[in-house]
Design an enzyme around this catalytic site. Structure first.
Site, PDB file in Angstrom:
ATOM      1  N   ASN A 105      27.992 -11.664 -31.990  1.00 52.87           N
ATOM      2  CA  ASN A 105      26.767 -12.235 -31.419  1.00 52.87           C
ATOM      3  C   ASN A 105      25.605 -11.316 -31.734  1.00 52.87           C
ATOM      4  O   ASN A 105      25.791 -10.106 -31.885  1.00 52.87           O
ATOM      5  CB  ASN A 105      26.908 -12.361 -29.896  1.00 52.87           C
ATOM      6  N   HIS A 107      21.835 -10.184 -30.163  1.00 48.74           N
ATOM      7  CA  HIS A 107      21.060 -10.276 -28.916  1.00 48.74           C
ATOM      8  C   HIS A 107      19.780  -9.452 -29.072  1.00 48.74           C
ATOM      9  O   HIS A 107      19.825  -8.332 -29.593  1.00 48.74           O
ATOM     10  CB  HIS A 107      21.900  -9.747 -27.745  1.00 48.74           C
ATOM     11  N   ASP A 143      27.016 -11.074 -23.122  1.00 55.37           N
ATOM     12  CA  ASP A 143      26.410 -10.010 -23.941  1.00 55.37           C
ATOM     13  C   ASP A 143      27.076  -8.662 -23.695  1.00 55.37           C
ATOM     14  O   ASP A 143      26.389  -7.646 -23.522  1.00 55.37           O
ATOM     15  CB  ASP A 143      24.895  -9.917 -23.635  1.00 55.37           C
ATOM     16  N   GLN A 171      14.044  -7.423 -37.367  1.00 57.18           N
ATOM     17  CA  GLN A 171      15.195  -6.506 -37.386  1.00 57.18           C
ATOM     18  C   GLN A 171      16.509  -7.269 -37.244  1.00 57.18           C
ATOM     19  O   GLN A 171      17.507  -6.928 -37.873  1.00 57.18           O
ATOM     20  CB  GLN A 171      15.070  -5.471 -36.260  1.00 57.18           C
TER      21      GLN A 171
END
Ligand code: GAR
Length: 203
Positions: A105, A107, A143, A171
């Site tokens: 993932n 985040h 997360d 980024q």
């Protein structure tokens, strides 16, 4: 490595991965893009590039029943690695077990700070001077899995949620493909929460 990409919206991280593959910076192929929202703009990006897409709506389904549909679809497409790219749903243990250490993932914060929704707003409101983004392995919690790679982004005095989000997103687009390529090159080991990345041995 065959990627299954899960999106819920814009799909810019998915597009960055597709671009990295096209530029041969990432040695993988996108087997399927799945969204839980029929109106995801990311679907058009996939269709324009001839990448198979599937809409699997989650409405009215229990989490595990929904995740079983996702797993089936990903397995049908022989997916090796699942990449969540703005997929705004928590995955069940059933899903995570189907792809052990094979779900990533991205985040928009330096986890474990600011998990959940509106991470960039959370960072601004908290007053941190540095935030950033994180690529991590996914477990069944929010997360929270082991961290593969992070990039730091300074918070400027005149930042708004929009300006800060845009610099973090730039980024994100860079580190996600890098993280996937580490896995492609089999350079990654997980020890507890710590993820080690072997030096690149190419000449
Ligand atoms: C990205 O900023 C991603 O980090 C974030 O959603 C955005 C999706 O953008 N994900 C999360 O907040 C997950 N907790 P995109 O659809 O353009 O890739």
């Amino acid at each position: 490595m065959r990627l299954g990409i899960l999106i819920s919206g814009r799909g810019s991280n998915f597009e960055a991965i597709a671009n990295a593959i096209a530029r041969r910076k990432l040695d993988a192929e996108i087997a399927i893009v799945i969204t839980n929202r029929a109106g995801s703009p990311g679907l058009d990006i996939a269709r324009e590039r001839g990448i198979p897409v599937r809409i699997i709506a989650s409405q009215g389904l229990e989490r595990e029943a929904y995740d079983k549909l996702l797993v089936e679809e990903l397995q049908t497409h022989d997916v090796d690695l699942v990449c969540l790219a703005g997929f705004m749903r928590l995955l069940s243990a059933h899903f995570v077990r189907a792809f052990p250490n094979r779900v990533l993932n991205i985040h928009p914060s330096l986890l474990p700070s600011f998990p959940g929704l509106d991470a960039q707003r959370q960072a601004l409101e908290h007053g941190v001077k540095i935030t950033g983004c994180t690529v991590h392995f996914v477990d069944e919690f929010l997360d929270s899995g082991p961290i593969l790679i992070q990039a730091a982004v300074p918070v400027l005095d005149d930042d708004t949620v929009e300006t800060l989000s845009a610099r973090i997103l730039a980024q994100e687009h860079s580190i996600y493909s890098t993280a996937i390529q580490y896995l492609v090159e089999d350079r990654v080991t997980i020890e507890g929460r710590r993820v080690r990345i072997r030096e690149d041995e190419r000449p």
